[in-house]
Each structure stands twice: as structure tokens, then as C-alpha cells.
Design a protein around this motif. Structure first.
Motif, PDB file in Angstrom:
ATOM      1  N   VAL A 490      93.728  60.861  75.309  1.00 35.42           N
ATOM      2  CA  VAL A 490      94.784  60.792  74.300  1.00 35.42           C
ATOM      3  C   VAL A 490      95.883  59.903  74.870  1.00 35.42           C
ATOM      4  O   VAL A 490      96.462  60.223  75.921  1.00 35.42           O
ATOM      5  N   ASP A 491      96.158  58.780  74.227  1.00 32.99           N
ATOM      6  CA  ASP A 491      97.230  57.886  74.660  1.00 32.99           C
ATOM      7  C   ASP A 491      98.208  57.696  73.512  1.00 32.99           C
ATOM      8  O   ASP A 491      97.819  57.548  72.352  1.00 32.99           O
ATOM      9  N   THR A 492      99.476  57.706  73.835  1.00 30.73           N
ATOM     10  CA  THR A 492     100.539  57.641  72.840  1.00 30.73           C
ATOM     11  C   THR A 492     101.603  56.645  73.285  1.00 30.73           C
ATOM     12  O   THR A 492     101.696  56.286  74.476  1.00 30.73           O
ATOM     13  N   ARG A 493     102.375  56.213  72.332  1.00 30.31           N
ATOM     14  CA  ARG A 493     103.557  55.377  72.586  1.00 30.31           C
ATOM     15  C   ARG A 493     104.665  55.821  71.649  1.00 30.31           C
ATOM     16  O   ARG A 493     104.448  55.986  70.446  1.00 30.31           O
ATOM     17  N   GLU A 494     105.833  56.023  72.218  1.00 25.38           N
ATOM     18  CA  GLU A 494     106.966  56.476  71.419  1.00 25.38           C
ATOM     19  C   GLU A 494     107.432  55.361  70.493  1.00 25.38           C
ATOM     20  O   GLU A 494     107.407  54.181  70.840  1.00 25.38           O
ATOM     21  N   GLY A 495     107.857  55.746  69.309  1.00 24.97           N
ATOM     22  CA  GLY A 495     108.392  54.774  68.369  1.00 24.97           C
ATOM     23  C   GLY A 495     109.825  54.392  68.706  1.00 24.97           C
ATOM     24  O   GLY A 495     110.532  55.096  69.420  1.00 24.97           O
ATOM     25  N   ASP A 496     110.250  53.251  68.175  1.00 27.60           N
ATOM     26  CA  ASP A 496     111.622  52.800  68.369  1.00 27.60           C
ATOM     27  C   ASP A 496     112.176  52.338  67.028  1.00 27.60           C
ATOM     28  O   ASP A 496     111.608  52.627  65.966  1.00 27.60           O
ATOM     29  N   GLU A 497     113.248  51.606  67.075  1.00 27.11           N
ATOM     30  CA  GLU A 497     113.890  51.187  65.832  1.00 27.11           C
ATOM     31  C   GLU A 497     113.016  50.243  65.024  1.00 27.11           C
ATOM     32  O   GLU A 497     113.081  50.221  63.793  1.00 27.11           O
ATOM     33  N   GLY A 498     112.205  49.451  65.688  1.00 25.00           N
ATOM     34  CA  GLY A 498     111.428  48.450  64.969  1.00 25.00           C
ATOM     35  C   GLY A 498     109.994  48.820  64.699  1.00 25.00           C
ATOM     36  O   GLY A 498     109.281  48.051  64.036  1.00 25.00           O
ATOM     37  N   TYR A 504      96.419  57.809  69.775  1.00 28.19           N
ATOM     38  CA  TYR A 504      94.995  57.501  69.666  1.00 28.19           C
ATOM     39  C   TYR A 504      94.195  58.570  70.406  1.00 28.19           C
ATOM     40  O   TYR A 504      94.537  58.950  71.537  1.00 28.19           O
ATOM     41  N   LEU A 505      93.135  59.012  69.765  1.00 29.52           N
ATOM     42  CA  LEU A 505      92.119  59.856  70.402  1.00 29.52           C
ATOM     43  C   LEU A 505      90.892  58.988  70.621  1.00 29.52           C
ATOM     44  O   LEU A 505      90.314  58.464  69.669  1.00 29.52           O
ATOM     45  N   LYS A 506      90.508  58.840  71.894  1.00 21.56           N
ATOM     46  CA  LYS A 506      89.361  58.002  72.240  1.00 21.56           C
ATOM     47  C   LYS A 506      88.343  58.845  72.988  1.00 21.56           C
ATOM     48  O   LYS A 506      88.693  59.590  73.917  1.00 21.56           O
ATOM     49  N   ILE A 507      87.100  58.719  72.567  1.00 20.62           N
ATOM     50  CA  ILE A 507      86.000  59.466  73.172  1.00 20.62           C
ATOM     51  C   ILE A 507      85.052  58.465  73.817  1.00 20.62           C
ATOM     52  O   ILE A 507      84.571  57.530  73.159  1.00 20.62           O
ATOM     53  N   ILE A 518      81.874  54.079  78.557  1.00 24.82           N
ATOM     54  CA  ILE A 518      81.819  53.155  77.421  1.00 24.82           C
ATOM     55  C   ILE A 518      82.524  53.812  76.242  1.00 24.82           C
ATOM     56  O   ILE A 518      82.237  54.970  75.913  1.00 24.82           O
ATOM     57  N   LEU A 519      83.416  53.079  75.609  1.00 19.20           N
ATOM     58  CA  LEU A 519      84.137  53.629  74.464  1.00 19.20           C
ATOM     59  C   LEU A 519      83.172  53.836  73.305  1.00 19.20           C
ATOM     60  O   LEU A 519      82.499  52.904  72.868  1.00 19.20           O
ATOM     61  N   ASN A 520      83.133  55.079  72.802  1.00 17.52           N
ATOM     62  CA  ASN A 520      82.222  55.417  71.710  1.00 17.52           C
ATOM     63  C   ASN A 520      82.953  55.525  70.375  1.00 17.52           C
ATOM     64  O   ASN A 520      82.500  54.979  69.375  1.00 17.52           O
ATOM     65  N   THR A 521      84.088  56.222  70.346  1.00 13.76           N
ATOM     66  CA  THR A 521      84.810  56.460  69.092  1.00 13.76           C
ATOM     67  C   THR A 521      86.302  56.388  69.355  1.00 13.76           C
ATOM     68  O   THR A 521      86.782  56.909  70.381  1.00 13.76           O
ATOM     69  N   ARG A 522      87.037  55.768  68.429  1.00  9.05           N
ATOM     70  CA  ARG A 522      88.498  55.761  68.478  1.00  9.05           C
ATOM     71  C   ARG A 522      89.034  56.297  67.166  1.00  9.05           C
ATOM     72  O   ARG A 522      88.643  55.831  66.081  1.00  9.05           O
ATOM     73  N   VAL A 523      89.927  57.266  67.265  1.00  9.97           N
ATOM     74  CA  VAL A 523      90.543  57.883  66.093  1.00  9.97           C
ATOM     75  C   VAL A 523      92.037  57.585  66.150  1.00  9.97           C
ATOM     76  O   VAL A 523      92.715  58.009  67.089  1.00  9.97           O
ATOM     77  N   ASP A 524      92.533  56.847  65.144  1.00 12.12           N
ATOM     78  CA  ASP A 524      93.952  56.535  65.079  1.00 12.12           C
ATOM     79  C   ASP A 524      94.711  57.705  64.458  1.00 12.12           C
ATOM     80  O   ASP A 524      94.333  58.214  63.391  1.00 12.12           O
ATOM     81  N   ARG A 525      95.766  58.120  65.141  1.00  6.88           N
ATOM     82  CA  ARG A 525      96.617  59.205  64.671  1.00  6.88           C
ATOM     83  C   ARG A 525      95.791  60.424  64.251  1.00  6.88           C
ATOM     84  O   ARG A 525      95.725  60.771  63.069  1.00  6.88           O
ATOM     85  N   ALA A 535      93.526  69.593  73.960  1.00  9.50           N
ATOM     86  CA  ALA A 535      92.152  69.242  73.582  1.00  9.50           C
ATOM     87  C   ALA A 535      91.210  69.860  74.589  1.00  9.50           C
ATOM     88  O   ALA A 535      91.541  70.004  75.773  1.00  9.50           O
ATOM     89  N   ALA A 536      90.004  70.232  74.110  1.00  9.32           N
ATOM     90  CA  ALA A 536      89.021  70.875  74.992  1.00  9.32           C
ATOM     91  C   ALA A 536      87.635  70.700  74.409  1.00  9.32           C
ATOM     92  O   ALA A 536      87.442  70.828  73.187  1.00  9.32           O
ATOM     93  N   PHE A 537      86.669  70.377  75.293  1.00  9.54           N
ATOM     94  CA  PHE A 537      85.262  70.329  74.916  1.00  9.54           C
ATOM     95  C   PHE A 537      84.667  71.727  75.023  1.00  9.54           C
ATOM     96  O   PHE A 537      85.062  72.539  75.874  1.00  9.54           O
ATOM     97  N   SER A 538      83.700  71.981  74.168  1.00  8.43           N
ATOM     98  CA  SER A 538      83.014  73.264  74.217  1.00  8.43           C
ATOM     99  C   SER A 538      81.958  73.256  75.308  1.00  8.43           C
ATOM    100  O   SER A 538      81.387  72.207  75.625  1.00  8.43           O
ATOM    101  N   PRO A 539      81.700  74.415  75.934  1.00  4.23           N
ATOM    102  CA  PRO A 539      80.518  74.497  76.807  1.00  4.23           C
ATOM    103  C   PRO A 539      79.278  74.198  75.986  1.00  4.23           C
ATOM    104  O   PRO A 539      79.251  74.418  74.776  1.00  4.23           O
ATOM    105  N   SER A 540      78.276  73.700  76.620  1.00  7.09           N
ATOM    106  CA  SER A 540      77.084  73.253  75.892  1.00  7.09           C
ATOM    107  C   SER A 540      75.857  74.002  76.375  1.00  7.09           C
ATOM    108  O   SER A 540      75.044  73.462  77.139  1.00  7.09           O
ATOM    109  N   PRO A 541      75.700  75.273  75.964  1.00  9.91           N
ATOM    110  CA  PRO A 541      74.430  75.958  76.262  1.00  9.91           C
ATOM    111  C   PRO A 541      73.274  75.238  75.597  1.00  9.91           C
ATOM    112  O   PRO A 541      73.454  74.446  74.654  1.00  9.91           O
TER     113      PRO A 541
END
Length: 964
Positions: A490-498, A504-507, A518-525, A535-541
Motif C-alpha cells: 500500500v503506497d500513498t501520497r498526501e494531497g496538497d493545494e494543487g 494504491y493497493l498493489k499485489i 512481478i506486479l500482478n494487480t494494481r487497484v487505484d484508491r 491488510a492481511a492475507f488469509s492462511p491457505s489450508p
């Protein structure tokens, strides 16, 4: 045990009830001795003094240092090693491999605090290239023999030392800048330049810590930033504040002449051959000072002058380091812009090497063994980068963990969970923040190496615009799935006046064959304009799909799953999509936790815990914990996940989910920073933060509200997680407040580098270049026998000349070799065996008119019998060698006389060639077709290059031998 045990939720009393008062009475007192036990020690101590109920102790070790050296590295004379000062140690690096081959740790003299042993300067002894002289804040000068890792001398001047310089004109003297203690005992901004003798005083000559026999003050200055001698040794220059202080070595008693600079000076460098120097200032200007030829007054006390200077300006911010090339034609400069600038002094033109990767702190120049010039850049993220002078490209770089506190986070809050930290169990690596806030680094603790760097959010590495820093995208979270196949960032940038803020959520998918993400999926906002809170992944039985759950400030909890799409003409593609969204009456969730079997999902809300079934998205149960006030997080405990630990600001409540009761309640002595559950046992660790400089870690069992052990550590935590990479019953890895990566646990053992301790430099780490003789005769005749017959010796030590050729004869530096005129005879004696004296080889002298009977045996051929060779060479190499030296170095000698027995003695180079039967040797060398040449010159061996068998004798008749 606490008073509340196995009760229904509605039976739990409020925080100020008598039951809580009873609980507080049962807790240990925080006054008197108890308070002294809880205090964090200044140094690492045994935990047995701090634990309330256990005598066992925890260990902790640092995987890397957070300190970045601001002292330019120093190269050895042959350029094989360089020295770097970090904290209280000197690390010796191999230039070709970048590995630490030895670490010289300065001892702590009696009466000095451990925090004051930081090394501040170092230099090589100009009269002994194998001695290193260091200075420290403790006021100690130490002389080292770095080849043998031996401390030769310690001299105490009782004043903090900042800079040091030496010159060959002043033997057994060093010049230092030392702070002057004020009347109150504190160190102010006043300093002195001192001439210190390395010869100890007579009264202290036998003690471990010695006093100098002579300390002469030269002049008073402000807090210094540079000290250097001119190449001729005629001038001593120091810089401090807005002034350059110049003193003539012919009359140090006259003191300094001050030259004023319009800006504060930051660095200093002398021209290698001419008497002028360069300085850099905090506004990005570089000035060349031509004041050393001026008429300096005899007594210049208090005199401030201005002189002719040349200004070079490109840097937008302060110049951190400058250095001249050895020929004096170029000047190198670097700073916060992460750009190396190469100035051509005669023309004023400049060249650039941009995008170094991190601000430049130091610049050093060296020549490698091949003669090529290289620039060594010390970066702010503790990376060393080598730049080729011819190509102006980074040829290689060496780094461990890249942590730059100034660049990663601009003074973040100590309680902020925005420092990513994860463990990739599949590759036994750590995922950490890198030197730039938009990148991650992958570090291997087992090999102590930086594996790779992952740029999550591509961005321009611009330092800042004017004085306002540019806010880049920052990585706040990095979560690895239990299967180690997926990474969510999860990467973010604070907004400013302009502009608006970004999120972004990137998997990322782990490619096991290639070994990178390797980047698989990017979700904006993913949660609109609000941040992702957890955020947390589930265990995978086996048989269950992997799910990802995120919570946001918008009050929603989102579940993400993998979708498979198969193209008609292409392969199957997997990507992530949103599976479900839920909210809780406008309450914002702050934390999410999965049960070990992935059957329950605990969502932390401000006043309660919601337990969901992830398969059906149905609310199974709600837990209220009024003791905690505002609930901050909830964690499943143990391998079965029967217990749930609810964390408040200073309260800890343990629920038994099977009985749906509170098992116990504990009120901590300080704010809870984090909770880490043991993945296999019913135990967990709670990190209590009292300040940024000290914390406590308490270990709890599910059957008791009293911690089983408590450890006080001298650092604060930014983030902490479970560390499965060591064989320990309980182990944690954390990033501290001062950006150290530490491992804590029970009897942990972290393998250390070979060079992390003081050790002799036993061999040259660089691969040996092939010599001219190896190119001619091959490597087998020299390298293999050399390694078997002669033990390895230090690369920089002059070996005594033994006269044996081919055994490391040309492996040393040029200045360590004997004179060239003395090499020929020893080389020839080593390559060729001496000839046997001719007189002793023949029993009688044959006259010119005597007939000789020769045995005729036409079927026999000349047999070359090789002597017992001591070197592993084959016949082909021997033939090439004999032909080479026969043609270029040997002259034809008198013919070999014939034996009196009537048989010619078959000697070639003094060896008998007739063993095993008589043979006829032609008196002339055979031509390629076997015909005897008409010349009467006698040769000692067949021609080189003839691949046919040895030529038979021409005939068996008697022949009169001529001695002419």
C-alpha cells in the motif's frame, strides 16, 4: 490470576470497579525497587535482573548498523583495501569483492563512557604505509597495524578529536582539531588545532593508555569541518564556520590568518601538486583559494583578510564532499542532489553522473591494480559505489541494508505503523523500506547481503524544490501471504493545494524461477479518498483459495480474491478482484486478523470486535471489552486460534472463544506498541514503549495474566513481527526508532560475517591478473606450484626476494619489487637447469684425427630422456621454452667431444640420451624432411615445432669428428 476469570461479557466490571482495584493490588509495585528493575539499562545487560518471575534471559543482536560514515574512506597504498569508520569501529573492505575482511574495534579506556568512543577521523602513517591512526570523541589517538589487526599505541589527549592530518615532513607528529571544554564542562563551539607527538611521555610510556610527550597549540578556531596539509607541507589549512584558517608550517607560533567566506564552509580539499585548496559551502558553491602565495603577516592574530578566489557553482544544496584527481586536472563534487559533478579546472567545463540513488556523503579517489583510476562514492544509505574514471559509469556497488532516516521518513511519529516490515520465508529474506520511501529492499540475514530492490512506486529522485521537501509516494504496508507467493503493498501520497491525495493497493506475484516479484494487480484508491488502515492475507489450508482483506478509513472492509481468465488463444491469466464489501454502522475498522484455519475473521472496531465467517460474510459474534476503552487491535493466539487477545491503549484482555468468556485482564505500565503471537504455541509477546530510546517486551502465557518474563531493551520500535528464520522458541525481528534492524529471542544465534572481528589480512582478495610469463608458458607451471610450495602472504607486504622465478614474482605492487636489472639472472636460474660441466662428463679428450667407431642400428631412433622434472610441465611446454631461450639468449658453444670408447655420448643439455640402447646422433640438426644440413654446428635438441618422431641416424659408418 486476575479477578475476572471465566465470566460472561455482561458480568465484566467497568475499569474503575473494585475488581480492577483488586487487580491493581495484585500487580507488582512500580515504586522503589520495582521501579528500578523496570528502568531500561544504558547498555545490554542480562534479563535476569529485569524479569519478575523467570531467571532465563533474552538475547538481542543487530543485523546492521544504522550509522552512515561521513568520513571519506581511506585506501591502502596498493588500492586493495579501503577503511571506513562506523561508530567505534574501523571496517576494512576488499575493493574487488566489497566484503569486510576485518574490523578494528577501538578499546574503551578506563573512565570513558561507551557512548563517547565514536571514531571521527583516520589517516595512514606517512612513514609506515601499514599503520592506521584514528581519533575519537573520547580524545583517544590509536595507532593500528591493520595487516596484523594489532593495536600498537593509545594516546589520550583528553579532548574530543574532530579532524586529523599528517605530513611526511613532521615525523611522529599528527595535527588534530580538538574541542575545548567550557567552564561548565560542556563542549561549546570553540576548538583548537593541536600538534601532538606520538612519542609517549616518560612517566606513561609503560601504561596501556599513554600521554603524549608534546602537545603544541597552533591556534583557536570555531567548530571545524576540515583540516589538511598542502602537498609540500608548507601550509596547514583548517575551515570552520565562515572562515578558512591558514598557518605556515615554518612558524606555527605565529598562529592562523583568517580568510572570510560569504557562506558557511562544509568541506575542504588540497590540490595534489600546487599550493591552493578548494572548499564547498552550504549554498552549493565551490571556491578555489589562491591565498597561500600572499604576503601573510608575521603576527596575524585577529587578522581577517579576503583573497582571490574562483567560484564554481552547480549544486542547488550544500556540497557534502569534494576531491581532486591525482593529476590535479579535475575536481569532483557531490551532495544532496545524488549527482557526481566532474569539473575540468582549466576550461571550467563539467560532466555529470546523475541518478546515483542516494545523496553523496563522501568522495575518494584511488587507482586499482590494473592502473585504472576509480572514484569511490559513500552514499547516505550506507552504500559504496565505484565509478570508473574512463567510462563515468558505476562499475560496482556494495551495500548491506539501505536505511537512510532522512530520506525514508521525514521525522515520522514513533507510534505510526507506517514502517513496512515482512519476512519472506520461502527465500529466508526480509522485506524492508529502502533509502527512498517509494522503494522496498530485500535483505538476506543469512548472507548479510542486499538481494534486490523493488521500486513499488516509480518516482523522480528529486531532493527538494528550494527549501521545501517534495513529498513522494510512501510505502506504508508490505504484507506477505503465508504461502510466500503473494505480496501486497500500500503506497500513498498526501494531497496538497494543487492535487488530490493518492492511494494504491498493489499485489505482486513471486516468480520462483526468476527469483523476483512481478506486479500482478494494481487497484487505484481501494478505499476511496481514505487511507488503508490494515491488510492481511488469509492462511491457505489445502483446497482453500487465498483471500486478502483490507480495512479503510471509509468504514469499509473489503475482501479480494483471485480470478482466473483463460484466453482462447493464450495462456491462463490470474489477477485479483474485489469479492465483497461490508461496513459497520459508520464505524471505521482499524485492524484485521485471521484465525489459523481461516474460518474466522476478527475486525477491530473502536468499541468492539466483530467475528465474521469469511466464506459466508456473516457476522458470527461480537465481543465487547469495556476495560480497554478504545480497542486498537485483536489477535488470534496459538496454533488452534482458541484465544483472542484484545489490545487497548494500556490494557490487555484475553478471550476464550470456545467458552465465550474473558480469561484474564492485565493493565500494563505503559502504552502497548505491538502484539506478536507465537505461530505454534499459546503464548505471545507485548511490546511496551516508554520512549524512543527504550522499551520493554513482556511474554505472556494464556493461563496467567502475569508476564512470564520481561526484557528491557535500549531502543524503541517502529515495527516488529515474528521472525521464523532462526531456531528459537521465541524470536522477533524489528526496526528500531534509530533505524536498526534487530533480532530478539531465546538463545538466538545469527551467523556473523568473517570480517566482523579483528583478524589478519591473510591474502589478496582480488583475483590475480595473468602475468606475461603465464601468457607464454601457461598457468600450470607457475600458479599451481606456487600455491603448493609457498604459503600465502599479505598482498601488501613486501616479500623477500628469493631468486626463484615464477613464484609470485610479479604479483606484488610495482614499488615493492626489486630493481629490474636484478631480475634477469634469478629468472633464468629459475627457468633453466644449470648445464653439467663438460669436462666431467667425458673420461678422455678426443683428438682431431682419431677415428671413432659408431654402432650401427638403423632401426633405432634418438630417444629424448627427460630428467626428473620438479615442475609440472609437459613435453610441448618444454620444447617451446628450450627453443625460445636457444634462439634469443643462448649462443652456440664448442661441439661436444666424442667418447674414447668410439661411441658418441648422447647428451642434450647435460642429460644422457642413450639410455636403453645405443643410438646415432647427427652432428647437424635435421631438416623437416630428415636430411642433414651441411652446417657443422652441433645442436643440443631437435627443432621445436616438429611433431614427427625423433629423426633416426643417417647411417652407421665411421666418421671423423672435427673439433672445429
Amino acid at each position: 490470576m486476575a479477578a475476572s476469570s471465566f465470566r460472561q461479557p455482561h458480568e465484566i466490571p467497568l475499569p474503575h470497579s473494585p475488581a480492577n482495584a483488586k487487580l491493581q493490588r495484585q500487580m507488582p509495585s512500580r515504586k522503589g525497587k520495582g521501579k528500578a528493575k523496570d528502568a531500561a539499562p544504558k547498555r545490554r545487560v542480562q534479563v535476569s535482573q529485569l524479569e519478575p518471575s523467570s531467571g532465563t534471559s533474552w538475547d538481542w543482536t543487530s543485523l546492521t548498523d544504522s550509522l552512515v560514515s561521513t568520513i571519506p574512506p581511506i585506501f591502502t597504498k596498493d588500492g586493495s583495501y579501503f577503511f571506513s569508520l562506523v561508530g567505534g569501529s574501523v571496517r576494512i573492505y576488499a575493493v574487488t569483492t566489497g566484503k569486510v575482511v576485518s574490523t578494528l574495534s577501538i578499546p574503551r579506556p578506563t573512565g570513558y563512557d561507551a557512548s563517547s568512543d565514536t571514531l571521527t577521523c583516520a589517516t595512514l602513517n606517512p612513514h609506515n604505509a601499514f599503520q592506521l591512526i584514528t581519533g575519537s570523541v573520547a580524545g583517544v589517538l590509536a595507532v593500528w597495524d591493520f595487516l596484523e589487526a594489532t593495536l600498537l599505541q593509545i594516546i589520550d589527549i583528553s579532548q574530543p578529536i574532530h579532524q586529523i592530518c599528517v605530513h611526511e615532513n613532521f615525523k611522529d607528529f599528527v595535527f588534530v582539531t580538538a574541542s575545548r571544554p567550557s567552564k561548565k564542562g560542556a563542549i561549546d563551539d570553540n576548538a583548537m588545532v593541536l600538534q601532538v607527538s606520538l612519542k609517549p611521555a616518560d612517566v606513561a610510556s609503560q601504561s596501556t593508555v599513554q600521554k603524549s610527550s608534546e602537545i603544541t597549540p597552533i591556534g583557536k578556531i570555531r567548530t571545524p569541518t576540515g583540516l589538511a596539509f598542502s602537498p609540500s607541507g608548507a601550509w596547514l589549512v583548517a575551515i570552520a564556520g565562515h572562515k578558512a584558517y591558514v598557518a605556515s608550517s615554518a612558524s606555527f607560533s605565529s598562529g592562523f590568518t583568517k580568510y572570510v567566506s560569504p557562506e558557511r564552509l562544509t568541506c575542504l580539499a588540497f590540490h595534489p601538486s600546487e599550493d591552493y585548496f578548494a572548499t564547498g559551502d552550504e549554498k552549493g558553491n565551490i571556491r578555489l583559494w589562491y591565498c597561500l602565495n600572499d604576503q601573510i603577516p608575521i603576527k596575524p592574530f585577529g587578522v581577517e583578510k579576503k583573497t582571490q578566489t574562483t567560484t564554481l557553482h552547480w549544486h542547488a544544496h550544500a556540497v557534502s564532499s569534494i576531491a581532486f584527481t591525482p593529476n590535479g586536472a579535475y575536481l569532483l563534487s557531490g551532495g544532496e542532489e545524488s549527482v557526481l559533478v566532474i569539473w575540468q579546472l582549466h576550461t571550467g567545463k563539467r560532466e555529470f553522473l546523475p541518478r546515483i540513488g542516494s545523496p553523496i556523503k563522501t568522495i575518494s579517489v584511488s587507482k586499482v591494480a590494473s592502473g585504472e583510476e576509480e572514484y569511490l562514492l559513500g552514499l547516505a544509505d550506507a552504500t559504496y559505489a565505484f565509478v570508473g574514471a574512463a567510462s563515468l559509469k558505476i562499475s560496482r556497488s556494495y551495500s548491506r541494508i539501505k536505511l537512510d532516516p532522512a530520506a525514508v521518513h521525514n521525522a515520522p511519529s514513533t507510534s505510526s505503523p507506517s514502517t513496512p516490515l515482512s519476512v519472506h520465508s520461502l527465500t529466508s529474506t526480509l522485506i524492508l523500506p529502502s533509502s527512498h520511501p517509494s522503494s522496498l529492499q530485500i535483505y538476506s540475514p543469512t548472507s548479510s547481503t542486499l538481494v534486490s530492490e523493488l521500486e513499488v512506486s516509480p518516482s523522480n529522485r528529486v531532493s527538494r524544490r528550494d527549501e521545501k521537501p517534495i513529498d513522494p509516494c510512501r510505502i506504508e504496508r508490505a504484507i506477505v501471504s503465508p504461502s510466500s507467493d503473494w505480496l501486497a503493498t500500500v503506497d500513498t501520497r498526501e494531497g496538497d493545494e494543487g492535487s488530490h491525495g493518492e492511494s494504491y493497493l498493489k499485489i505482486w506475484w513471486w516468480d520462483r524461477k526468476a527469483g523476483f516479484w512481478i506486479l500482478n494487480t494494481r487497484v487505484d484508491r481501494p478505499h476511496g479518498l481514505e487511507k488503508v488502515t490494515d491488510a492481511a492475507f488469509s492462511p491457505s489450508p489445502e483446497g482453500q483459495p487465498v483471500l486478502l482483506v483490507t480495512t479503510g478509513g471509509d468504514g469499509n472492509t473489503k475482501t479480494w480474491r483471485i480470478r482466473t481468465a483463460k484466453d482462447k488463444s493464450g495462456p491462463t491469466e490470474e489477477f485479483w478482484i474485489a469479492r465483497s464489501t461490508s461496513n459497520f454502522q459508520s464505524e471505521s475498522p482499524s485492524h484485521v486478523s485471521w484465525s489459523p484455519d481461516a474460518s474466522l475473521l476478527a475486525i477491530t472496531l473502536p468499541n468492539r470486535i466483530a467475528l465474521f465467517s469469511p466464506s459466508t460474510n456473516l457476522l458470527r459474534h461480537t465481543l465487547a471489552s469495556p476495560e480497554c476503552g478504545v480497542v486498537r487491535s485483536a489477535h488470534f493466539i496459538g496454533k488452534a486460534g482458541r484465544y483472542l487477545a484484545v489490545v487497548g491503549l494500556g490494557d490487555l484482555v484475553l478471550w476464550d472463544l470456545v467458552n465465550q468468556r474473558v480469561r484474564w485482564h492485565h493493565k500494563t505500565s505503559g502504552p502497548i506498541r505491538a502484539l506478536v503471537s507465537h505461530p505454534r504455541e499459546d503464548t505471545f509477546a507485548v511490546v511496551l514503549s516508554s520512549s524512543s530510546a527504550k522499551s520493554k517486551v513482556a511474554i505472556f502465557q494464556v493461563n496467567s495474566a502475569k508476564p512470564s518474563k520481561t526484557l528491557a531493551v535500549p531502543f524503541g520500535f517502529r515495527n516488529v513481527t515474528w521472525y521464523p528464520l532462526v531456531s528459537s522458541s521465541f524470536s522477533l525481528v524489528a526496526i528500531t526508532h534509530d533505524w536498526k534492524v534487530v533480532v530478539l529471542g531465546d538463545n538466538i544465534y545469527i551467523s556473523k560475517d568473517e570480517g566482523s572481528v579483528s583478524r589478519e589480512i591473510a591474502a589478496d582478495p582480488s583475483p590475480q591478473r595473468r602475468t606475461l610469463f603465464q601468457d607464454i608458458f601457461g598457468k600450470s607451471a607457475f600458479g599451481e606450484q606456487a600455491s603448493a610450495s609457498q604459503p600465502s602472504a599479505p598482498a601488501s607486504v613486501a616479500r623477500p626476494w628469493t631468486g626463484r622465478a615464477g613464484i609470485g614474482a610479479f604479483d606484488d605492487a610495482a614499488y615493492l619489487l626489486p630493481p629490474l636489472e636484478s631480475l634477469f639472472e634469478p629468472l633464468m636460474n629459475g627457468f633453466l637447469k644449470p648445464r653439467v660441466p663438460e669436462a666431467s662428463a667425458f673420461p678422455s679428450v678426443i683428438t682431431a684425427d682419431e677415428d671413432v667407431d659408431m654402432d650401427t642400428d638403423g632401426d633405432e631412433r634418438v630417444t629424448l630422456a627427460r630428467g626428473a622434472a620438479k615442475r609440472a610441465v609437459d613435453q610441448k611446454e618444454m620444447g617451446v621454452m628450450i627453443e625460445l631461450f636457444k634462439t634469443h639468449t643462448l649462443k652456440a658453444k664448442a661441439p661436444i667431444p666424442v667418447a674414447a670408447t668410439g661411441r658418441r655420448n648422447g647428451l642434450v643439455n647435460g642429460h644422457d640420451q642413450t639410455k636403453g640402447g645405443s643410438s646415432r646422433v647427427a652432428s647437424n640438426p635435421p631438416k623437416p624432411n630428415g636430411v642433414v644440413a651441411p652446417s657443422k654446428t652441433v645442436t643440443d635438441s631437435p627443432r621445436a615445432g616438429v611433431s614427427t618422431p625423433p629423426t633416426p641416424a643417417v647411417n652407421g659408418k665411421k666418421r671423423k669428428k672435427s673439433l672445429g
